[in-house]
Structure formats: C-alpha cells, structure tokens
Write a protein that holds these residues in place. Sequence first.
Motif, PDB file in Angstrom:
ATOM      1  N   ALA A   1       0.510  -1.201   0.050  1.00  0.00           N
ATOM      2  CA  ALA A   1       0.340  -0.217   0.240  1.00  0.00           C
ATOM      3  C   ALA A   1       0.762   1.520   0.042  1.00  0.00           C
ATOM      4  CB  ALA A   1      -0.592  -0.304   1.452  1.00  0.00           C
ATOM      5  N   LYS A   2       2.225   0.872   0.426  1.00  0.00           N
ATOM      6  CA  LYS A   2       3.097   2.170   0.992  1.00  0.00           C
ATOM      7  C   LYS A   2       4.133   2.549  -0.918  1.00  0.00           C
ATOM      8  CE  LYS A   2       3.962   2.536   5.717  1.00  0.00           C
ATOM      9  NZ  LYS A   2       4.582   2.530   6.446  1.00  0.00           N
ATOM     10  N   THR A   3       3.877   1.466  -1.756  1.00  0.00           N
ATOM     11  CA  THR A   3       4.094   1.974  -2.567  1.00  0.00           C
ATOM     12  C   THR A   3       3.312   2.833  -3.620  1.00  0.00           C
ATOM     13  OG1 THR A   3       5.518  -0.177  -2.716  1.00  0.00           O
ATOM     14  CG2 THR A   3       5.340   0.238  -5.016  1.00  0.00           C
ATOM     15  N   CYS A   4       3.825   3.551  -4.181  1.00  0.00           N
ATOM     16  CA  CYS A   4       3.520   4.413  -5.094  1.00  0.00           C
ATOM     17  C   CYS A   4       2.633   3.313  -6.701  1.00  0.00           C
ATOM     18  CB  CYS A   4       3.900   5.386  -5.714  1.00  0.00           C
ATOM     19  SG  CYS A   4       5.230   5.266  -6.867  1.00  0.00           S
ATOM     20  N   LYS A   5       3.037   2.472  -7.046  1.00  0.00           N
ATOM     21  CA  LYS A   5       2.822   1.661  -8.505  1.00  0.00           C
ATOM     22  C   LYS A   5       1.973   0.983  -8.082  1.00  0.00           C
ATOM     23  CE  LYS A   5       7.258   1.787 -10.233  1.00  0.00           C
ATOM     24  NZ  LYS A   5       8.063   0.518 -10.835  1.00  0.00           N
ATOM     25  N   LYS A   6       1.427   0.874  -6.792  1.00  0.00           N
ATOM     26  CA  LYS A   6       0.427   0.324  -6.129  1.00  0.00           C
ATOM     27  C   LYS A   6      -1.013   0.765  -6.330  1.00  0.00           C
ATOM     28  CE  LYS A   6       1.422  -3.870  -5.899  1.00  0.00           C
ATOM     29  NZ  LYS A   6       1.802  -4.888  -6.622  1.00  0.00           N
ATOM     30  N   TYR A   7      -0.643   1.925  -6.615  1.00  0.00           N
ATOM     31  CA  TYR A   7      -2.023   3.072  -5.427  1.00  0.00           C
ATOM     32  C   TYR A   7      -2.461   3.392  -6.838  1.00  0.00           C
ATOM     33  CZ  TYR A   7      -3.981   6.868  -3.702  1.00  0.00           C
ATOM     34  OH  TYR A   7      -4.943   8.187  -2.888  1.00  0.00           O
ATOM     35  N   THR A   8      -4.033   4.225  -6.451  1.00  0.00           N
ATOM     36  CA  THR A   8      -5.061   3.882  -7.489  1.00  0.00           C
ATOM     37  C   THR A   8      -5.500   5.042  -7.138  1.00  0.00           C
ATOM     38  OG1 THR A   8      -5.289   1.695  -8.007  1.00  0.00           O
ATOM     39  CG2 THR A   8      -7.248   3.116  -8.794  1.00  0.00           C
ATOM     40  N   PHE A   9      -6.213   6.337  -7.528  1.00  0.00           N
ATOM     41  CA  PHE A   9      -6.669   7.238  -7.482  1.00  0.00           C
ATOM     42  C   PHE A   9      -8.091   7.160  -7.484  1.00  0.00           C
ATOM     43  CE2 PHE A   9      -2.296   9.210  -8.423  1.00  0.00           C
ATOM     44  CZ  PHE A   9      -2.356   9.635  -7.809  1.00  0.00           C
TER      45      PHE A   9
ATOM     46  N   CYS B   1       5.981   7.044 -11.454  1.00  0.00           N
ATOM     47  CA  CYS B   1       5.655   7.259  -9.711  1.00  0.00           C
ATOM     48  C   CYS B   1       7.001   7.485  -8.988  1.00  0.00           C
ATOM     49  CB  CYS B   1       4.646   6.682  -9.279  1.00  0.00           C
ATOM     50  SG  CYS B   1       5.180   5.307  -8.969  1.00  0.00           S
ATOM     51  N   ARG B   2       7.173   7.850  -8.016  1.00  0.00           N
ATOM     52  CA  ARG B   2       8.382   7.251  -7.414  1.00  0.00           C
ATOM     53  C   ARG B   2       7.829   7.966  -5.468  1.00  0.00           C
ATOM     54  NH1 ARG B   2      13.931  10.972  -8.044  1.00  0.00           N
ATOM     55  NH2 ARG B   2      13.532   9.152  -9.946  1.00  0.00           N
ATOM     56  N   ASP B   3       8.515   6.921  -5.047  1.00  0.00           N
ATOM     57  CA  ASP B   3       8.170   7.013  -3.130  1.00  0.00           C
ATOM     58  C   ASP B   3       9.389   7.749  -2.588  1.00  0.00           C
ATOM     59  OD1 ASP B   3       5.816   5.111  -3.157  1.00  0.00           O
ATOM     60  OD2 ASP B   3       7.401   3.769  -3.875  1.00  0.00           O
ATOM     61  N   LEU B   4       8.797   9.037  -2.702  1.00  0.00           N
ATOM     62  CA  LEU B   4       9.510   9.685  -1.827  1.00  0.00           C
ATOM     63  C   LEU B   4      10.292   9.752  -0.377  1.00  0.00           C
ATOM     64  CD1 LEU B   4       7.952  13.044  -2.922  1.00  0.00           C
ATOM     65  CD2 LEU B   4       9.944  12.044  -4.257  1.00  0.00           C
ATOM     66  N   PRO B   5      11.429   9.349  -0.488  1.00  0.00           N
ATOM     67  CA  PRO B   5      12.237   9.239   1.093  1.00  0.00           C
ATOM     68  C   PRO B   5      11.918  10.070   2.225  1.00  0.00           C
ATOM     69  CG  PRO B   5      13.952  10.372   0.119  1.00  0.00           C
ATOM     70  CD  PRO B   5      12.506  10.798  -1.294  1.00  0.00           C
ATOM     71  N   VAL B   6      11.361  10.659   2.409  1.00  0.00           N
ATOM     72  CA  VAL B   6      11.380  11.247   3.988  1.00  0.00           C
ATOM     73  C   VAL B   6       9.722  11.388   3.896  1.00  0.00           C
ATOM     74  CG1 VAL B   6      12.924  11.426   4.266  1.00  0.00           C
ATOM     75  CG2 VAL B   6      12.086  13.251   3.249  1.00  0.00           C
ATOM     76  N   LEU B   7       9.146  11.748   4.698  1.00  0.00           N
ATOM     77  CA  LEU B   7       7.637  12.229   5.275  1.00  0.00           C
ATOM     78  C   LEU B   7       6.168  11.927   4.727  1.00  0.00           C
ATOM     79  CD1 LEU B   7       8.529  16.405   4.560  1.00  0.00           C
ATOM     80  CD2 LEU B   7       8.513  15.395   6.504  1.00  0.00           C
ATOM     81  N   GLN B   8       7.007  10.249   4.667  1.00  0.00           N
ATOM     82  CA  GLN B   8       5.742   9.543   3.937  1.00  0.00           C
ATOM     83  C   GLN B   8       4.664  10.045   2.694  1.00  0.00           C
ATOM     84  OE1 GLN B   8       3.016   7.394   6.818  1.00  0.00           O
ATOM     85  NE2 GLN B   8       4.330   8.885   7.773  1.00  0.00           N
ATOM     86  N   ALA B   9       5.679  10.216   1.885  1.00  0.00           N
ATOM     87  CA  ALA B   9       4.905  11.677   0.485  1.00  0.00           C
ATOM     88  C   ALA B   9       5.888  10.225  -0.609  1.00  0.00           C
ATOM     89  CB  ALA B   9       6.084  12.269   0.443  1.00  0.00           C
ATOM     90  N   HIS B  10       4.627  10.595  -1.634  1.00  0.00           N
ATOM     91  CA  HIS B  10       4.602  10.308  -3.065  1.00  0.00           C
ATOM     92  C   HIS B  10       4.399  11.382  -4.186  1.00  0.00           C
ATOM     93  CE1 HIS B  10       4.461   6.109  -0.514  1.00  0.00           C
ATOM     94  NE2 HIS B  10       2.943   7.005   0.706  1.00  0.00           N
TER      95      HIS B  10
ATOM     96  N   HIS C   1       3.406  11.317  -8.126  1.00  0.00           N
ATOM     97  CA  HIS C   1       2.370  11.102 -10.222  1.00  0.00           C
ATOM     98  C   HIS C   1       3.102  11.938 -10.602  1.00  0.00           C
ATOM     99  CE1 HIS C   1       0.511   7.368  -6.888  1.00  0.00           C
ATOM    100  NE2 HIS C   1       1.574   8.210  -5.961  1.00  0.00           N
ATOM    101  N   TRP C   2       3.241  11.397 -11.054  1.00  0.00           N
ATOM    102  CA  TRP C   2       3.282  12.429 -12.931  1.00  0.00           C
ATOM    103  C   TRP C   2       3.308  12.176 -14.407  1.00  0.00           C
ATOM    104  CZ3 TRP C   2       7.358  10.628  -9.936  1.00  0.00           C
ATOM    105  CH2 TRP C   2       8.471  10.368 -11.735  1.00  0.00           C
ATOM    106  N   SER C   3       2.930  12.910 -15.019  1.00  0.00           N
ATOM    107  CA  SER C   3       2.969  12.404 -16.855  1.00  0.00           C
ATOM    108  C   SER C   3       3.642  13.684 -17.354  1.00  0.00           C
ATOM    109  CB  SER C   3       1.736  11.912 -17.123  1.00  0.00           C
ATOM    110  OG  SER C   3       1.047  11.405 -16.629  1.00  0.00           O
TER     111      SER C   3
END
Length: 200
Positions: free
Chosen positions: A36-44, A53-62, A64-66
């Motif tokens: 669930a913490k992996t951005c690739k598994k996330y559905t808006f 997408c990228r799971d950012l290294p701190v602050l529980q942040a992610h 996503h971009w195009s």
Amino acid sequence: MSISMRSYIQCRTEISSRTIFICCILLSLLFSISAAKTCKKYTFPSNKVFHSCRDLPVLQAHLHWSYIPSTRSVHIAYRAAQTPKGWVSWAINPTGTGMIGSQAIVAFSRIDGSMNVYPTPINSYNPSMQPGSLTIPVSNISATYGNNQMTIFAVLGPLLNGTTFNLVWQEGSTVSNGIPQMHSTSGPNIESSETLDFLS
C-alpha cells in the motif's frame, strides 16, 4: 503409545499448525501494508492515471506525474500523510537545491473541511506562505483529503529549462488564521529534497 503421549503429540501438532497459520496471516498483512505504501500500487479515487511515480524518501510522501512533450508540461499528483489540522507542500526549485527559491504549491483543510490550495514562492527561511505568483506557469490546481492523506494536483509548464529539476516537499502540523505555520527544522523535514528528471 499411551493415551497421554498421544494427547501430548496431538496438542503440540495443533499448536504448531496454529502458530504457522498466525504467522502466515501476519506476513500477509505486512506485505499488504508494504504494498500500500508503494506508489505503483496506488489507485486514485478519481481514476486519474499518471505515467510515472516515485516513493519519496521522507515524510511518507509520493509523487505521481505525466510529462507531455508536445506542451513541455508536467501533470503531477503529490500525496503525503497528514492530519486534518496540518498542511503539505510540494515545490520545484529552478535555481537551487533547497528551500530558498522554491516555487511551491501548498494545501490544507479549511475549518469547514474543504481544501485550500494555492501557489506560493519561497524566497526566505521565513516565507509568508500566502498566495503568490510563481516563476513557473502553474494551472489546474486542486487538492483532496482522504484516508489520512493530502493530495495536491497541478499542471506545470511549459517548462523552458529542460526536464530535470530540484524538488522540495514539506509538511507542518499547524495552520493558524489560514496560514501554514513553521515546520520542524530537524530530521526528515530538512532532508526532503532531491533531483528528478520528469522523463524518467
């Protein structure tokens, strides 16, 4: 074999089976939480789709971009864990690697529960955090709150200086009179920057 010995073996077998079963459940839950913490598994919820997408290294942040080459623009969704009383921000810094010079978008919940989101330039270590103009064109700004996460949506561009930028993201626990208050100045809050190529 005596009845007592047979009962003992049966009891040990049941305990071992139960232990294995419980361990399997715990491992499954841990895997689910990790996924669930992996951005690739996330559905808006809005069925928005982003190419990268990228799971950012701190602050529980992610992030996503195009990236759209024809318009040299990037559509982003920045997600971060937050409480209803806190705030989040995401920024591009076209001139440096840190906070000063960042072209930020900030979001937080109003008293009525709706989201307030706007651009704000970060020109000092004590910025106003009030709405302002950015040096990078920004449009289609919106924000949502749900499942203990704040999400910022925006379109930036045209990006005139390539596709590689310094990113900065931040969060704070307090909003006072409609203005986000100072974030922590230690730990993850001073480690929240990195370089990203939107073509990656």
